[in-house]
Design an enzyme around this catalytic site. Structure first.
Site, PDB file in Angstrom:
ATOM      1  N   ASP A  41     -39.829 -10.949 -61.637  1.00  0.00           N
ATOM      2  CA  ASP A  41     -41.091 -10.238 -62.075  1.00  0.00           C
ATOM      3  C   ASP A  41     -41.805  -9.397 -61.178  1.00  0.00           C
ATOM      4  OD1 ASP A  41     -43.074  -9.144 -64.025  1.00  0.00           O
ATOM      5  OD2 ASP A  41     -44.343 -10.519 -63.258  1.00  0.00           O
ATOM      6  N   ASP A  93     -44.831 -14.895 -62.968  1.00  0.00           N
ATOM      7  CA  ASP A  93     -46.247 -15.605 -62.905  1.00  0.00           C
ATOM      8  C   ASP A  93     -46.884 -15.365 -64.484  1.00  0.00           C
ATOM      9  OD1 ASP A  93     -46.520 -12.817 -62.861  1.00  0.00           O
ATOM     10  OD2 ASP A  93     -48.119 -12.843 -61.179  1.00  0.00           O
ATOM     11  N   ASP A 111     -43.353 -14.027 -68.704  1.00  0.00           N
ATOM     12  CA  ASP A 111     -42.003 -14.421 -68.209  1.00  0.00           C
ATOM     13  C   ASP A 111     -41.583 -15.900 -68.822  1.00  0.00           C
ATOM     14  OD1 ASP A 111     -42.134 -12.266 -66.451  1.00  0.00           O
ATOM     15  OD2 ASP A 111     -43.756 -13.528 -65.221  1.00  0.00           O
TER      16      ASP A 111
END
Length: 921
Positions: free
Chosen positions: A215, A609, A613
């Site tokens: 990410d 985080d 995700d």
């Protein structure tokens, strides 16, 4: 609001149909359809990956014909507010449409729970190895029984006892414990490096990953919008966005920094470069506007249509020393006055010590306050010295905010006591048209006619690099022109002839973590690919990707979530191998990317985080969550948590993962020959009629040898540090067996060497005793001592050789790096001497006699011979490797299980709730 009455209720009692009133800083308790907004924006980074708050509207969102409304990405549903996100600015009211598991965040939690986990390669390989060892032990035990019963004519019960001793000797009782120790040791080392592993076997998986899908927001970047550059009429000032000391030196004049357009924008006009930038509100993504001060294509065309269409750069004039030379930093007063517009024309509150703790307001505006703070300026004192008299509040309609202040000599310079100071902050495409002057070199006390072409080109340069751009303007009016508390309209600023002074441009970005650039370079060196998956704008993602080193000739562009949605499985598999940057990605895009990589035979790790995700973290071969900024949902879905939120820590984990695989192979290299030699020594001692066909190793000796070798010698290789060059080779190929051809040959060689040493040494000692005239009854215990010590100390020499897979152990390195190796040898030596010489312990329990001096000579001689044999094998392998022979067993063999390149990409049922993924049954 229930039944027309405002009331406070616990969030868990909210039900669909309620109307929820929201204000600045509120955590949204459910999914809401907005029915009233007042300059409202919500921070949705944890859910969608957007790095800036999203403006909310009440109008219905347009949905293309033939498209299910649920296919609209979450970040584009601007008339919705989602559970667990925060109100970053403004206020509003919304109708509750979903609570609990029916919310978007609840759906993600369901996806996480539906994803099945796979067994790691090591566990699968240990099962396979155990099966083959069990079969081999069965065969040897059967041969031993038949030989003892049929050839030596022992009673069947005695023959069975002999076979059981042989079987017990060969069973690797300590293997499972040593595997656990190997994992636990790696996990403890990783914990010291801030990588917390939630499941022991998971650490091995990281060592074999071929792709790390990360990410962007908060993982590769800081998740803090920062002013990376400040542009004046003659200079570019580069800001140290990672500053830890408050000093004007954090902003350094560096005109070459962002001094020219990105390569892709050099051959187009300035207005087209601006239109293509990340700070422009284009409608190619279902109306998405992910930056509050976005520029409008129509306004750009109107205000900048006549600008020169060149890609010229800002010429660096090294003779220009106003206000400082290249590489210098102006005095604090310069930044106090140049950036004051961004500070005063704001309702934000800076966090404690310039950090995020306690900060309130829009991240874009906070970035200017933070940059000012780190130059040493006291932002609160600045605001107190020039309080707001009146203001034009920000609106997404006209894209600026203006505030009116009484003059202050320290903030505004002398000679303005009878003037009011107007600060304006807004989208630069609109602001340039309002100006007739510019602050000369950024100094507010000197002005000159505005050079519009220069500013338009600077906006184009900054936009081409994926930066958001804010313009800071100021003007003056006579005192009394505005009354205190007067509610000003936008016409106050814009319905005049150009009258303002353009001070400078603020270039804003969520910057990459500096350590990530180095970590990604190390990953590439280790043949590990890094891909960035984000919900952010394509241009921004591409610009960040370029800074991180993810964009190159092999992966030159980016692809968006909607483009992925339009692909079938085959196209998707090709796309994930072509692009390193995935923008505008939804949770389903992320999990589908991971599935596509796995279908292509890749071992995929996913870092992240946010809540969005979590499904991909669970579906990946190795999920890695952030410990500081990460959400609880992400941490629960991951196998590993980075306590310091440092992407670079993953490289440490990759290294340790490779060490685990290497050390497990070394464990097998030590334990398997030792266990095999124990059983086979019994068998061949029987066949060769050593010790007059009596067992050369008793059952208690076998159990002791198993125990001591597993606890001590097995532990040595389990904790062996990484060998040099472990990160210079590609990851282990998927489906490779734990014991390859050359390791099998080495295990076989070690087994033969130990068996020959044990049986040969025992026969040698027996012949000496016979020559001395001793009877078999007199020397039987001495012979068993010979067998036990020859085998055990031979195992020590095998262990010392096995510490290094390729490098020679005939080197000073043998004495360094792993202190436990010599602790183990010392412990084994003490215990062997004890069971050999302590009266009662030796003869009664272990049925051993005290060894003679010549017997220790045999032990030493055969131990060194075993060591030299193992070292010669490594030398041969090094030579073969130098000739290009695959001594690492990287190729697939007949016992390997290559991955299915065109594997299944089916997602868990329910994954289409958030977006348009077509699922398989």
């Amino acid at each position: 609001v229930r039944e027309g009455t405002k009331t406070k209720v616990p969030a868990n009692l909210i039900v669909p149909g309620d109307v929820v009133i929201l204000g600045l800083g509120d955590r949204i308790p459910a999914d809401l359809r907005m029915i009233e907004v007042s300059n409202m924006a919500t921070a949705e980074a944890a859910l969608t990956g957007e790095s800036v708050p999203i403006d909310k509207v009440t109008d219905p969102m347009p949905v293309p014909d033939g498209t299910d409304p649920k296919q609209v990405p979450l970040g584009d549903r601007k008339n919705m507010a989602f559970s667990a996100t925060l109100v970053a600015q403004g206020s509003g009211a919304g109708l509750v449409i979903a609570t609990g598991d029916q919310t978007e965040i609840g759906t993600i939690n369901s996806l996480v729970n539906k994803v099945e986990k796979k067994k790691t390669a090591v566990l699968e390989q240990i099962d396979i190895v155990s099966t083959y060892i069990a079969m081999f032990i069965g065969v040897v035990a059967l041969v031993t029984f038949l030989y003892a019963f049929l050839v030596t004519n022992e009673q069947w019960l005695v023959a069975l006892n002999t076979a059981l001793v042989c079987a017990v000797a060969m069973i690797p009782e300590g293997l499972e414990a040593i595997v656990t120790v190997t994992y636990a040791w790696a996990v403890s080392k990783m914990a010291e490096e801030n990588a917390i592993v939630r499941a022991l076997p998971a650490v091995e998986t990281l060592g074999s990953v071929t792709v790390i899908c990360s990410d962007k927001t908060g993982t590769l970047t800081t998740n803090v919008m920062s002013m990376t550059a400040f542009v004046t009429s003659n200079a570019h000032y580069k800001n140290n966005v990672h500053a830890t000391e408050r000093t004007p030196k954090n902003l350094v004049r560096e005109d070459e920094y962002l001094g020219e357009r990105a390569d892709i924008a050099k051959q187009i006009s300035a207005k087209e470069a601006i239109k293509g930038g990340a700070g422009t509100s284009r409608h190619t993504h279902k109306g998405k506007k992910d930056f509050q001060y976005t520029m409008s294509p129509s306004v750009i065309e109107e205000n900048m249509g006549n600008a020169e269409t060149t890609g010229k750069t800002l010429k660096v004039d090294y003779n220009d020393t106003v206000p400082v030379r290249q590489g210098g930093s102006p005095e604090q007063s310069f930044f106090r006055q140049a950036l004051i517009g961004g500070v005063l024309c704001s309702k934000c509150t800076l966090g404690k010590d310039g950090g995020r703790e306690g900060e309130i307001g829009n991240p874009t505006e906070l970035s200017i306050l933070r940059a000012t703070y780190w130059t040493g300026v006291d932002v609160n004192v600045l605001k107190d010295a020039s309080p707001i008299i009146a203001e034009v509040p920000f609106s997404s309609e006209y894209k600026f905010m203006a505030t009116v202040h009484s003059s202050n000599p320290e903030n505004d310079g002398p000679g303005l006591e009878d003037k009011l100071i107007i600060h304006v902050k807004g989208a630069p495409d609109r602001m340039v048209a309002l100006c007739d002057k510019q602050a000369k070199a950024g100094m507010i006390g000197e002005t000159e006619p505005i050079n519009r072409d220069f500013w338009i080109e600077q906006i184009a340069i900054l936009s081409s690099h994926g930066l958001r751009v804010l313009a800071l303007l100021r003007g003056t009016l006579d005192k009394g022109a505005v009354s205190e508390g007067e509610q000003l309209k936008p016409e106050f600023v814009r319905d005049r002839e150009p009258w303002l002074t353009l001070v400078g441009l603020c270039a804003i970005v969520d910057p990459p973590r500096p350590e990530c650039v180095v970590a990604i370079e190390e990953a590439h060196h280790a043949s590990v690919r890094v891909a960035m998956i984000t919900g952010d704008h394509k241009d921004t993602a591409l610009a960040i990707g370029a800074q991180l080193g993810l964009v190159d000739s092999e992966h030159p562009s980016a692809i968006t979530g909607p483009e992925l949605d339009a692909m079938n499985d085959d196209e998707m598999k090709k796309a994930v191998m072509t692009y390193n940057v995935f923008a505008r990605a939804s949770p389903e895009n992320k999990i589908r990317i991971v599935k596509a990589l796995q279908a292509q035979g890749q071992v995929a790790s996913m870092t992240g985080d946010g809540v969005n995700d979590a499904p991909a973290l669970k579906a990946a071969d190795m999920g890695v969550a952030m410990g500081k900024e990460g959400t609880d949902v992400a941490r629960e879905a991951a196998e590993m948590i980075l306590a310091d939120d440092n992407f670079a820590t993953i490289i440490v984990a990759v290294r340790e993962g490779r060490v685990v695989w290497d050390n497990l192979r070394k464990v097998l290299m030590v334990n398997t020959p030792i266990n095999n030699a124990q059983g086979l020594s019994v068998l061949f001692g029987l066949i060769l009629r050593v010790n007059n066909s009596q067992l050369i190793l008793t059952g208690i000796q076998v159990l002791y040898c198993n125990l001591i070798c597993a606890v001590t010698l097995g532990f040595v290789t389990a904790v062996e540090p990484a060998e040099d060059g472990i990160m210079d080779v590609p990851p282990r190929r998927v489906g490779k067996r734990l014991i390859g051809r050359y390791l099998f040959l080495r295990i076989a060689l070690g087994t033969v060497a130990l068996v020959c040493a044990t049986v040969g040494g025992t026969a040698w000692a027996e012949n000496v005793f016979k020559a001395d005239g001793l009877s078999q009854a007199q020397y039987v215990d001495f012979v068993r001592s010979q067998a036990s010590n020859t085998l055990t100390f031979g195992a020590c020499f095998v262990t010392l050789s096995a510490r290094f897979s390729y490098n020679s152990s005939l080197h000073p390195r043998l004495f360094t790096g792993n202190k436990y190796a010599w602790y183990s040898v010392a412990i084994v030596t003490v215990l062997q001497v004890a069971i050999t010489y302590i009266p009662g312990l030796n003869t009664v329990i272990f049925q051993m006699g005290p060894m003679k001096a010549f017997q220790w000579g045999i032990v030493a001689l055969l131990g060194v011979a075993t060591f030299i044999i193992m070292e010669c094998e490594k030398a041969v392998r090094r030579g073969l490797k130098g000739q290009g022979v695959d001594t690492d067993d990287t190729g697939y063999g007949f016992m390997d299980t290559p991955p299915e390149i065109d594997g299944d990409m089916a997602l868990p049922k329910g994954a289409s709730h958030l977006k348009l993924t077509e699922l398989k049954d």
